[in-house]
Design a protein around this motif. Structure first.
Motif, short mmCIF file in Angstrom:
data_model
loop_
_atom_site.label_atom_id
_atom_site.label_comp_id
_atom_site.label_asym_id
_atom_site.label_seq_id
_atom_site.Cartn_x
_atom_site.Cartn_y
_atom_site.Cartn_z
N GLY A 1 -1.74 -0.02 -2.27
CA GLY A 1 -2.00 -0.69 -3.54
C GLY A 1 -2.55 -2.10 -3.36
N ARG A 2 -2.65 -2.82 -4.48
CA ARG A 2 -3.25 -4.17 -4.47
C ARG A 2 -2.44 -5.10 -3.58
N LEU A 3 -1.14 -5.19 -3.83
CA LEU A 3 -0.32 -6.12 -3.05
C LEU A 3 -0.09 -5.60 -1.64
N GLY A 4 0.03 -4.27 -1.52
CA GLY A 4 0.23 -3.67 -0.20
C GLY A 4 -0.95 -3.98 0.72
N SER B 1 3.30 3.23 3.93
CA SER B 1 3.55 4.45 3.17
C SER B 1 2.99 4.38 1.76
N ASP B 2 2.47 5.52 1.30
CA ASP B 2 1.95 5.62 -0.07
C ASP B 2 1.74 7.10 -0.36
N ILE B 3 1.38 7.40 -1.61
CA ILE B 3 0.98 8.79 -1.87
C ILE B 3 -0.52 8.96 -1.74
N ASP C 1 6.10 10.67 -1.03
CA ASP C 1 6.32 10.50 -2.47
C ASP C 1 7.72 9.92 -2.65
N LEU C 2 7.80 8.76 -3.27
CA LEU C 2 9.10 8.08 -3.42
C LEU C 2 10.10 8.91 -4.22
N ALA C 3 9.60 9.88 -5.01
CA ALA C 3 10.51 10.71 -5.80
C ALA C 3 11.20 11.77 -4.95
N HIS D 1 9.43 -3.08 -0.53
CA HIS D 1 9.29 -1.96 -1.48
C HIS D 1 8.37 -2.34 -2.64
N LEU D 2 7.11 -1.97 -2.47
CA LEU D 2 6.09 -2.27 -3.48
C LEU D 2 5.70 -1.02 -4.26
N GLY D 3 6.04 0.14 -3.75
CA GLY D 3 5.56 1.39 -4.34
C GLY D 3 6.13 1.62 -5.73
N ARG E 1 9.56 -0.44 -21.04
CA ARG E 1 10.26 0.49 -20.15
C ARG E 1 10.03 0.06 -18.70
N TYR E 2 8.79 -0.36 -18.42
CA TYR E 2 8.45 -0.84 -17.08
C TYR E 2 9.38 -1.99 -16.65
N GLY E 3 9.50 -2.99 -17.53
CA GLY E 3 10.37 -4.14 -17.22
C GLY E 3 11.81 -3.72 -17.02
N THR F 1 12.80 -0.86 -15.80
CA THR F 1 12.95 -0.25 -14.46
C THR F 1 13.11 -1.34 -13.39
N LYS F 2 12.48 -2.49 -13.62
CA LYS F 2 12.60 -3.58 -12.64
C LYS F 2 13.98 -4.23 -12.73
N ALA F 3 14.49 -4.39 -13.95
CA ALA F 3 15.86 -4.92 -14.11
C ALA F 3 16.85 -3.97 -13.45
N SER G 1 1.86 -13.07 -11.82
CA SER G 1 0.54 -12.41 -11.82
C SER G 1 -0.11 -12.70 -10.48
N CYS G 2 -0.08 -11.72 -9.59
CA CYS G 2 -0.62 -11.93 -8.24
C CYS G 2 -2.11 -11.57 -8.27
N LEU G 3 -2.94 -12.58 -8.32
CA LEU G 3 -4.38 -12.41 -8.52
C LEU G 3 -5.14 -13.34 -7.58
P1 NAI Z 1 -0.53 -0.89 -7.25
O1 NAI Z 1 -0.52 0.14 -8.31
O2 NAI Z 1 -1.84 -1.40 -6.77
O3 NAI Z 1 0.31 -0.37 -5.99
C1 NAI Z 1 1.41 0.47 -6.13
C2 NAI Z 1 1.29 1.59 -5.14
O4 NAI Z 1 2.40 2.48 -5.31
C3 NAI Z 1 0.01 2.42 -5.31
O5 NAI Z 1 -0.78 2.40 -4.13
C4 NAI Z 1 0.51 3.81 -5.64
O6 NAI Z 1 -0.27 4.86 -5.05
C5 NAI Z 1 1.93 3.79 -5.08
N1 NAI Z 1 2.76 4.77 -5.72
C6 NAI Z 1 2.81 5.10 -7.03
N2 NAI Z 1 3.64 6.12 -7.24
C7 NAI Z 1 4.15 6.45 -6.03
C8 NAI Z 1 5.06 7.45 -5.59
N3 NAI Z 1 5.62 8.33 -6.45
N4 NAI Z 1 5.35 7.50 -4.28
C9 NAI Z 1 4.78 6.64 -3.40
N5 NAI Z 1 3.91 5.69 -3.76
C10 NAI Z 1 3.59 5.60 -5.07
O7 NAI Z 1 0.39 -2.10 -7.76
P2 NAI Z 1 0.49 -3.57 -7.18
O8 NAI Z 1 -0.16 -4.49 -8.12
O9 NAI Z 1 0.12 -3.59 -5.75
O10 NAI Z 1 2.06 -3.82 -7.31
C11 NAI Z 1 2.96 -3.58 -6.25
C12 NAI Z 1 4.37 -3.75 -6.78
O11 NAI Z 1 4.54 -5.08 -7.25
C13 NAI Z 1 4.69 -2.82 -7.95
O12 NAI Z 1 6.01 -2.37 -7.81
C14 NAI Z 1 4.56 -3.72 -9.16
O13 NAI Z 1 5.41 -3.29 -10.20
C15 NAI Z 1 4.98 -5.06 -8.60
N6 NAI Z 1 4.38 -6.17 -9.31
C16 NAI Z 1 3.05 -6.47 -9.16
C17 NAI Z 1 2.50 -7.55 -9.82
C18 NAI Z 1 1.07 -7.96 -9.63
O14 NAI Z 1 0.68 -9.04 -10.12
N7 NAI Z 1 0.24 -7.15 -8.94
C19 NAI Z 1 3.30 -8.37 -10.74
C20 NAI Z 1 4.68 -7.97 -10.84
C21 NAI Z 1 5.20 -6.92 -10.13
#
Ligand code: NAI
Ligand code: 15L
Length: 263
Positions: free
Chosen positions: A13-16, A33-35, A51-53, A70-72, A135-137, A139-141, A165-167
C-alpha cells in the motif's frame, strides 16, 4: 530488545511502500505481506502473501518475527462486512498470531478517525478517549483496545499511531493541521521499533503549527518530527481559493485561471 526480523502487513500500500523503501537493507529480514502481488527487490526482503482474514495463515505469517508493523486493512469508510472481515478480524488475527509467535512489539496503524467526532477547536492527546467518526474510525478504536489487551495481558509492546494525513505535502486547509510527512512517518515508526513502552497511543503527525493534537507522549518516546505543514500554507490557500471560485461561478474550473476581478 533490538528488532532484527520485521513483518510489514499492507506492505504493497501507500504507507507500506514508503516504509519498505526506507527500511530496506537495515534488518536481517523484512517480511513484506499483502494480498496484492509484490516482488522482492532488496537484500533481506521476503514476500509473504497473506489475507489478514485467514487466522491460520496470519499465525504462520508471524512466525519468527521480532516486530510487526501492521498497516494492512481498509483505509476508508465502507460497509460492515468488509470492516468486520479485514479491519476487525484482521487485527485480532494479527495480534493472536503475534502472541503465538512471541513477537516483542506491534506498531498498529490507527487513524485520526478514531477521534474524528471531536470539534476542531479541541486539543487532543493520545489519552483522549475515542470518538469515532465512521465505521472505519470505530475499527481503529477497537484496534487500540486489542493492542491494550495484548500489551497488558500478553506482554506485546504496542504502539498505536493515530495517523493524520500522510501525504507528500498538505493539499487542503485541513491537512495544514493533520499532515504527516513521509519522512516523519518513517521517524515515528523507527521510534516504535526501538523505544521502551508497553501500550501507547500517539498521533502520527508532523510538527505542524496548526496541529489539533498534543503529541508530547510521542516526543517522550523519542519522536522528533522535522516537518511542519505551515511551509505549504500559501500554496494551500491558493488551492482553496481556486476551489471556492470554481464553486461560485458557472464556469467551474475555468474561472480561477488568471482570475483578478474583485466585482
Ligand atoms: P493502502 O490501502 O494503500 O494500504 C493498505 C494495504 O492493505 C493495501 O495494500 C491492501 O492490499 C492491504 N489489504 C487490504 N485488505 C487486506 C487483507 N484482507 N489482507 C491483507 N492485506 C490487505 O492504505 P495506506 O494509506 O497505506 O494505509 C495503511 C494503514 O494506515 C491503514 O491501516 C490505514 O487505515 C492507516 N492510515 C493511513 C493514513 C494515511 O494518511 N495514508 C491515515 C490514517 C491511517
Ligand atoms: C485516514 O485514516 C485514511 O486512511 C487516509 O486515506 C486519509 O483520509 C486520512 O485518514 C485523513 O484523515 O486525511
Amino acid at each position: 530488545m533490538t528488532s532484527k526480523r520485521i513483518l510489514i502487513t499492507g506492505a504493497a500500500g501507500r504507507l507500506g511502500t514508503i516504509l519498505r523503501q526506507s527500511l530496506a537493507g537495515r534488518f536481517e529480514l523484512l517480511r513484506l505481506s499483502d494480498i496484492v502481488p509484490m516482488t522482492a527487490t532488496a537484500e533481506g526482503e521476503q514476500i509473504a502473501p497473506c489475507d489478514l482474514a485467514d487466522a491460520a495463515a496470519v499465525r504462520d505469517l508471524c512466525e519468527g518475527m521480532d516486530a510487526v508493523i501492521h498497516l494492512g486493512g481498509i483505509p476508508y469508510e465502507t460497509g460492515w462486512s468488509e470492516m468486520l472481515r479485514t479491519n476487525i478480524a484482521g487485527t485480532v488475527n494479527l495480534y493472536e498470531g503475534a502472541r503465538h509467535a512471541g513477537v516483542d512489539r506491534v506498531i498498529f496503524a490507527s487513524s485520526n478517525h478514531a477521534t474524528g467526532m471531536y470539534p476542531n477547536d479541541r486539543t487532543l492527546t493520545g489519552g483522549s478517549p475515542p470518538r469515532p467518526d465512521s465505521r472505519y474510525g470505530l475499527t481503529k478504536a477497537f484496534g487500540e483496545d486489542v493492542a491494550a489487551l495484548y500489551a497488558y495481558k500478553h506482554g506485546i509492546r504496542s504502539l498505536c499511531l493515530r495517523i493524520g494525513s500522510c501525504l507528500p505535502k498538505p493539499d487542503n486547509r485541513r491537512a495544514l493541521s493533520t499532515w504527516l510527512s513521509h519522512k516523519d512517518f518513517v521517524r515515528l515508526v523507527e521510534v516504535g521499533l526501538t523505544a521502551d513502552y508497553v501500550h501507547e497511543i500517539v498521533y502520527g503527525v508532523s510538527r505542524n503549527t496548526r496541529s489539533w493534537w498534543d503529541n508530547s507522549a510521542a516526543y517522550r518516546l523519542g519522536y522528533e518530527p522535522l516537518d511542519n505543514a505551515e511551509v505549504y500554507a500559501a500554496e494551500v490557500e491558493s488551492i482553496e481559493l481556486k476551489a471556492e471560485l470554481a464553486r461560485l461561478y458557472q464556469g467551474g474550473n475555468f474561472v480561477p485561471e488568471e482570475f483578478t476581478s474583485r466585482r
